[in-house]
Design a protein around this motif. Structure first.
Motif, PDB file in Angstrom:
ATOM      1  N   GLY A 103      -6.324 -73.632  25.993  1.00  0.00           N
ATOM      2  CA  GLY A 103      -6.823 -73.123  26.860  1.00  0.00           C
ATOM      3  C   GLY A 103      -6.323 -73.627  28.080  1.00  0.00           C
ATOM      4  N   ASN A 104      -6.343 -75.565  28.166  1.00  0.00           N
ATOM      5  CA  ASN A 104      -5.780 -76.406  28.527  1.00  0.00           C
ATOM      6  C   ASN A 104      -4.583 -76.595  28.901  1.00  0.00           C
ATOM      7  OD1 ASN A 104      -8.400 -76.588  29.871  1.00  0.00           O
ATOM      8  ND2 ASN A 104      -8.095 -78.651  28.021  1.00  0.00           N
ATOM      9  N   VAL A 105      -3.914 -76.074  27.718  1.00  0.00           N
ATOM     10  CA  VAL A 105      -1.760 -75.994  28.319  1.00  0.00           C
ATOM     11  C   VAL A 105      -1.781 -75.259  28.426  1.00  0.00           C
ATOM     12  CG1 VAL A 105      -0.686 -75.660  26.392  1.00  0.00           C
ATOM     13  CG2 VAL A 105      -1.913 -77.315  25.316  1.00  0.00           C
ATOM     14  N   PHE A 106      -2.351 -73.885  28.993  1.00  0.00           N
ATOM     15  CA  PHE A 106      -0.963 -72.466  30.058  1.00  0.00           C
ATOM     16  C   PHE A 106      -1.954 -72.402  30.916  1.00  0.00           C
ATOM     17  CE2 PHE A 106      -1.306 -71.970  25.086  1.00  0.00           C
ATOM     18  CZ  PHE A 106       0.861 -72.016  24.975  1.00  0.00           C
ATOM     19  N   THR A 107      -2.326 -73.878  31.446  1.00  0.00           N
ATOM     20  CA  THR A 107      -3.224 -73.813  32.832  1.00  0.00           C
ATOM     21  C   THR A 107      -2.294 -73.097  33.747  1.00  0.00           C
ATOM     22  OG1 THR A 107      -2.915 -75.855  33.522  1.00  0.00           O
ATOM     23  CG2 THR A 107      -4.541 -75.182  32.557  1.00  0.00           C
ATOM     24  N   ALA A 108      -2.473 -72.988  35.041  1.00  0.00           N
ATOM     25  CA  ALA A 108      -1.119 -73.071  36.318  1.00  0.00           C
ATOM     26  C   ALA A 108      -0.149 -74.271  36.460  1.00  0.00           C
ATOM     27  CB  ALA A 108      -1.337 -72.370  37.387  1.00  0.00           C
ATOM     28  N   ARG A 109      -1.396 -75.325  36.442  1.00  0.00           N
ATOM     29  CA  ARG A 109      -0.764 -76.666  36.959  1.00  0.00           C
ATOM     30  C   ARG A 109      -0.077 -77.128  35.402  1.00  0.00           C
ATOM     31  NH1 ARG A 109      -1.546 -81.806  35.016  1.00  0.00           N
ATOM     32  NH2 ARG A 109      -3.796 -80.389  33.879  1.00  0.00           N
ATOM     33  N   ARG A 110      -0.765 -76.865  34.072  1.00  0.00           N
ATOM     34  CA  ARG A 110       0.436 -77.520  32.920  1.00  0.00           C
ATOM     35  C   ARG A 110       1.879 -76.309  32.671  1.00  0.00           C
ATOM     36  NH1 ARG A 110      -2.462 -80.387  28.998  1.00  0.00           N
ATOM     37  NH2 ARG A 110      -0.410 -80.503  28.290  1.00  0.00           N
ATOM     38  N   VAL A 111       1.839 -75.463  33.148  1.00  0.00           N
ATOM     39  CA  VAL A 111       3.166 -74.043  32.831  1.00  0.00           C
ATOM     40  C   VAL A 111       4.133 -74.605  33.906  1.00  0.00           C
ATOM     41  CG1 VAL A 111       3.781 -72.275  33.075  1.00  0.00           C
ATOM     42  CG2 VAL A 111       1.895 -72.808  31.591  1.00  0.00           C
ATOM     43  N   ALA A 112       3.481 -75.273  35.447  1.00  0.00           N
ATOM     44  CA  ALA A 112       4.456 -76.071  36.102  1.00  0.00           C
ATOM     45  C   ALA A 112       5.175 -76.868  35.980  1.00  0.00           C
ATOM     46  CB  ALA A 112       3.527 -76.082  37.751  1.00  0.00           C
ATOM     47  N   MET A 152      11.020 -69.947  21.630  1.00  0.00           N
ATOM     48  CA  MET A 152      10.480 -70.350  20.471  1.00  0.00           C
ATOM     49  C   MET A 152      11.242 -72.305  20.373  1.00  0.00           C
ATOM     50  SD  MET A 152      10.270 -69.435  17.552  1.00  0.00           S
ATOM     51  CE  MET A 152      10.035 -70.190  15.584  1.00  0.00           C
ATOM     52  N   GLY A 153      11.802 -72.380  21.302  1.00  0.00           N
ATOM     53  CA  GLY A 153      12.090 -74.461  21.506  1.00  0.00           C
ATOM     54  C   GLY A 153      10.821 -74.781  22.391  1.00  0.00           C
ATOM     55  N   VAL A 154      10.830 -74.267  23.551  1.00  0.00           N
ATOM     56  CA  VAL A 154       9.816 -74.129  24.461  1.00  0.00           C
ATOM     57  C   VAL A 154       8.014 -74.114  23.512  1.00  0.00           C
ATOM     58  CG1 VAL A 154       7.842 -73.650  26.555  1.00  0.00           C
ATOM     59  CG2 VAL A 154      10.676 -74.395  26.308  1.00  0.00           C
ATOM     60  N   ILE A 155       7.862 -73.193  23.108  1.00  0.00           N
ATOM     61  CA  ILE A 155       6.803 -72.618  22.165  1.00  0.00           C
ATOM     62  C   ILE A 155       6.355 -74.164  20.980  1.00  0.00           C
ATOM     63  CG2 ILE A 155       7.460 -71.319  20.354  1.00  0.00           C
ATOM     64  CD1 ILE A 155       4.294 -72.069  22.055  1.00  0.00           C
ATOM     65  N   CYS A 156       7.451 -74.725  20.333  1.00  0.00           N
ATOM     66  CA  CYS A 156       7.617 -75.618  19.181  1.00  0.00           C
ATOM     67  C   CYS A 156       8.030 -76.730  19.399  1.00  0.00           C
ATOM     68  CB  CYS A 156       8.964 -75.023  18.166  1.00  0.00           C
ATOM     69  SG  CYS A 156       8.897 -73.596  16.949  1.00  0.00           S
ATOM     70  N   GLU A 157       8.000 -76.737  20.942  1.00  0.00           N
ATOM     71  CA  GLU A 157       7.957 -78.144  21.387  1.00  0.00           C
ATOM     72  C   GLU A 157       6.959 -78.764  21.882  1.00  0.00           C
ATOM     73  OE1 GLU A 157       9.743 -81.035  25.260  1.00  0.00           O
ATOM     74  OE2 GLU A 157      11.286 -79.406  23.698  1.00  0.00           O
ATOM     75  N   LEU A 158       6.127 -77.597  22.426  1.00  0.00           N
ATOM     76  CA  LEU A 158       4.363 -77.675  22.359  1.00  0.00           C
ATOM     77  C   LEU A 158       3.375 -77.926  21.817  1.00  0.00           C
ATOM     78  CD1 LEU A 158       3.874 -74.722  25.453  1.00  0.00           C
ATOM     79  CD2 LEU A 158       3.556 -77.249  25.637  1.00  0.00           C
ATOM     80  N   LEU A 351       0.579 -57.505  29.823  1.00  0.00           N
ATOM     81  CA  LEU A 351       0.575 -58.874  29.538  1.00  0.00           C
ATOM     82  C   LEU A 351      -1.862 -59.212  29.160  1.00  0.00           C
ATOM     83  CD1 LEU A 351       2.410 -60.628  32.054  1.00  0.00           C
ATOM     84  CD2 LEU A 351       2.311 -60.722  29.426  1.00  0.00           C
ATOM     85  N   GLY A 352      -1.944 -57.563  28.721  1.00  0.00           N
ATOM     86  CA  GLY A 352      -3.004 -57.302  28.732  1.00  0.00           C
ATOM     87  C   GLY A 352      -4.582 -57.139  29.792  1.00  0.00           C
ATOM     88  N   HIS A 353      -5.493 -57.163  29.398  1.00  0.00           N
ATOM     89  CA  HIS A 353      -6.205 -57.292  30.564  1.00  0.00           C
ATOM     90  C   HIS A 353      -8.248 -57.153  30.422  1.00  0.00           C
ATOM     91  CE1 HIS A 353      -8.937 -56.197  34.247  1.00  0.00           C
ATOM     92  NE2 HIS A 353      -8.798 -54.956  33.391  1.00  0.00           N
ATOM     93  N   GLY A 354      -8.733 -57.836  30.980  1.00  0.00           N
ATOM     94  CA  GLY A 354     -10.151 -58.178  30.253  1.00  0.00           C
ATOM     95  C   GLY A 354      -9.715 -59.812  29.249  1.00  0.00           C
ATOM     96  N   PRO A 355     -11.174 -60.043  28.622  1.00  0.00           N
ATOM     97  CA  PRO A 355     -10.770 -61.360  28.355  1.00  0.00           C
ATOM     98  C   PRO A 355     -10.092 -62.195  27.149  1.00  0.00           C
ATOM     99  CG  PRO A 355     -13.054 -59.300  26.854  1.00  0.00           C
ATOM    100  CD  PRO A 355     -12.263 -59.252  27.780  1.00  0.00           C
ATOM    101  N   HIS A 356      -9.474 -60.690  25.979  1.00  0.00           N
ATOM    102  CA  HIS A 356      -7.955 -60.792  25.662  1.00  0.00           C
ATOM    103  C   HIS A 356      -7.013 -60.883  26.570  1.00  0.00           C
ATOM    104  CE1 HIS A 356      -9.827 -61.914  21.941  1.00  0.00           C
ATOM    105  NE2 HIS A 356     -10.974 -60.612  22.064  1.00  0.00           N
ATOM    106  N   TYR A 357      -6.713 -61.082  27.916  1.00  0.00           N
ATOM    107  CA  TYR A 357      -5.997 -61.003  28.646  1.00  0.00           C
ATOM    108  C   TYR A 357      -4.726 -62.622  28.154  1.00  0.00           C
ATOM    109  CZ  TYR A 357      -2.185 -62.315  32.790  1.00  0.00           C
ATOM    110  OH  TYR A 357      -1.718 -61.807  33.224  1.00  0.00           O
ATOM    111  N   CYS A 358      -2.873 -62.272  28.000  1.00  0.00           N
ATOM    112  CA  CYS A 358      -3.318 -63.323  27.269  1.00  0.00           C
ATOM    113  C   CYS A 358      -2.097 -65.104  27.975  1.00  0.00           C
ATOM    114  CB  CYS A 358      -0.928 -62.687  27.522  1.00  0.00           C
ATOM    115  SG  CYS A 358      -0.339 -64.248  26.626  1.00  0.00           S
ATOM    116  N   LEU A 359      -3.354 -65.269  27.452  1.00  0.00           N
ATOM    117  CA  LEU A 359      -3.179 -66.889  27.913  1.00  0.00           C
ATOM    118  C   LEU A 359      -1.652 -67.320  28.294  1.00  0.00           C
ATOM    119  CD1 LEU A 359      -6.063 -68.864  25.147  1.00  0.00           C
ATOM    120  CD2 LEU A 359      -6.252 -68.738  28.093  1.00  0.00           C
ATOM    121  N   GLY A 360      -0.695 -66.956  27.929  1.00  0.00           N
ATOM    122  CA  GLY A 360       0.972 -67.724  27.634  1.00  0.00           C
ATOM    123  C   GLY A 360       1.067 -66.600  28.669  1.00  0.00           C
TER     124      GLY A 360
END
Length: 411
Positions: A103-112, A152-158, A351-360
């Motif tokens: 989860g820490n990789v996909f926070t609003a701050r990290r994404v920004a 694909m390039g972004v997720i592989c870089e991450l 993008l889902g709902h509930g506890p499995h809502y998409c992290l990305g």
């Protein structure tokens, strides 16, 4: 569940006609999965929202009755969805543990913080699109040239995945999630994908970097087994697939929709609505995922008046829920980029709902927004090179998009 089950076509195709027929019958339908495995799909928006967050619905494969009883063969094309070890098949404490590691990789701050890099990659890819059109016959497959390599390039870089592996990872992940593969092909693709991800993990263990794979390995090594090897590989598999396939389809579907609805495109380019509005309306109107496997009721569950037996593999019908007239109004079949601006009460569930809502979700939204804004800024006269009805549909009934997107990128 009563009535004749609807047989899902393993080859896929545009889901919206089938969805309309099924929604006319109700919010829940019985279906036959490949191999005549009995399942169900939840299609109605309100029913799906309730189902996705229901406390008596699980993700763990031990709740899949036919699998637990040994009646699902190893080569079943949807078996990986059920058995891969990771967030999408974990419940309770295991799910929270795995989700917190990523989860820490996909926070609003990290994404920004990723936005400048995404903008640079997008511009470079569009340079290539322009060159390919100029050097050829003026047409380019935007799906393979642009919509694919960006996420694909972004997720592989991450993840710290070397560029040399990206094409093979895309091919193999596509075969793993396909619903029309034979048993031998399905098992071979799964074995090769697991082996390739093992190679990626071994490289990061030997040469750690500032990437998510290295961080996951460190968490495993420092936490006394917090993340087992199978969980590590499963997590990488899920991140690779979810991190590019969904955004690939989202960008493709948005470009196709805008080219087919030029009056909607003019609303955006004139500044009356935002590119973010386009992304949200595309997610609703043409969800990048049609039927996502699997969840299992842990008891006989009544949903909108229909009983789903315990242990049934249930698909989340995202593409159907997005066009549910009961939730989105009588014009739900219409692509309307002003819809988000009207602040409709029923938001989409793509993008889902509930506890499995998409992290990305924040990353997918940003990638698509940047991609569309730069694409139509660079090529404002962009148009489809073939009639929309001639576009081949992406194979399988999980993903929802076209297999190609030939366009004329006019400056």
């Amino acid at each position: 569940m009563t009535g004749t089950p609807h047989r899902l076509d393993p080859a896929g195709g545009c889901p919206h006609a089938d969805n309309a027929v099924l929604l006319a019958r109700g919010s829940v339908a019985s279906v036959l999965l490949p191999g005549d495995v009995a399942g169900a799909v939840v299609l109605g928006h309100d029913a799906l929202k309730e189902f996705l967050a229901h406390p008596d619905v699980a993700k763990g494969a031990q709740h899949f009755t036919e699998l637990a009883e040994g009646r699902i063969p190893d080569g079943w094309p949807l078996r990986t969805f059920a058995t891969v070890q990771g967030m999408t098949t974990a419940d309770g404490d295991d799910h929270r543990r795995l989700r917190s590691l990523v989860g820490n990789v996909f926070t609003a701050r990290r994404v920004a913080e990723l936005r400048p890099r995404i903008e640079t990659v997008t511009a470079e890819l569009l340079d290539g699109v322009g060159r390919a059109a100029a050097e050829g016959d003026g047409t380019v497959d935007l799906r393979s040239r642009f919509a694919l390599p960006l996420p694909m390039g972004v997720i592989c870089e991450l993840l710290g995945v070397e560029a040399e592996h990206q094409d093979r990872l895309h091919h193999l992940s596509g075969r793993v999630v396909a619903t029309d593969t034979g048993p031998e092909e399905a098992m071979a693709a799964n074995r090769e994908l697991v082996a390739l991800l093992g190679t990626v993990a071994a490289a990061r263990a030997e040469r750690p970097g500032d990437d998510l794979t290295s961080a996951l390995i460190a968490a495993r090594d420092e936490g006394g087994g917090r993340l087992g090897q199978h969980e590590l590989i499963g997590t990488l598999l899920l991140l690779i697939i979810a991190g590019h396939e969904t955004t690939l389809n989202l960008i493709t579907n948005a470009v196709r929709a805008l080219c087919a609805h030029p009056e909607q495109l003019r609303l955006v380019t004139s500044g009356r609505v935002s590119w973010a509005d386009v992304v949200e309306e595309t997610l609703r109107w043409d969800s990048p995922v049609s039927y996502f496997p699997f969840r299992y009721p842990t008891r006989d569950l009544t949903l909108d008046g229909t009983v789903i037996p315990r242990g049934t593999p249930v698909l989340a019908g995202y593409s159907a829920a997005g066009r549910d007239k009961a939730a989105h109004g009588p014009d739900a079949d219409r692509f309307d980029v002003t819809r988000p601006a009207r602040r409709t009460a029923a938001r989409h569930l793509s993008l889902g709902h509930g506890p499995h809502y998409c992290l990305g979700a924040p990353l997918a939204r940003m990638e698509a927004t940047v991609a569309l804004e730069q694409l139509f800024g660079r090529f404002p006269e962009l148009e489809l090179a073939v009639p929309e009805t001639a576009l081949p549909h992406h194979p399988g009934f999980v993903g929802n998009s076209t297999g190609l997107l030939p366009v004329r990128p006019r400056p």
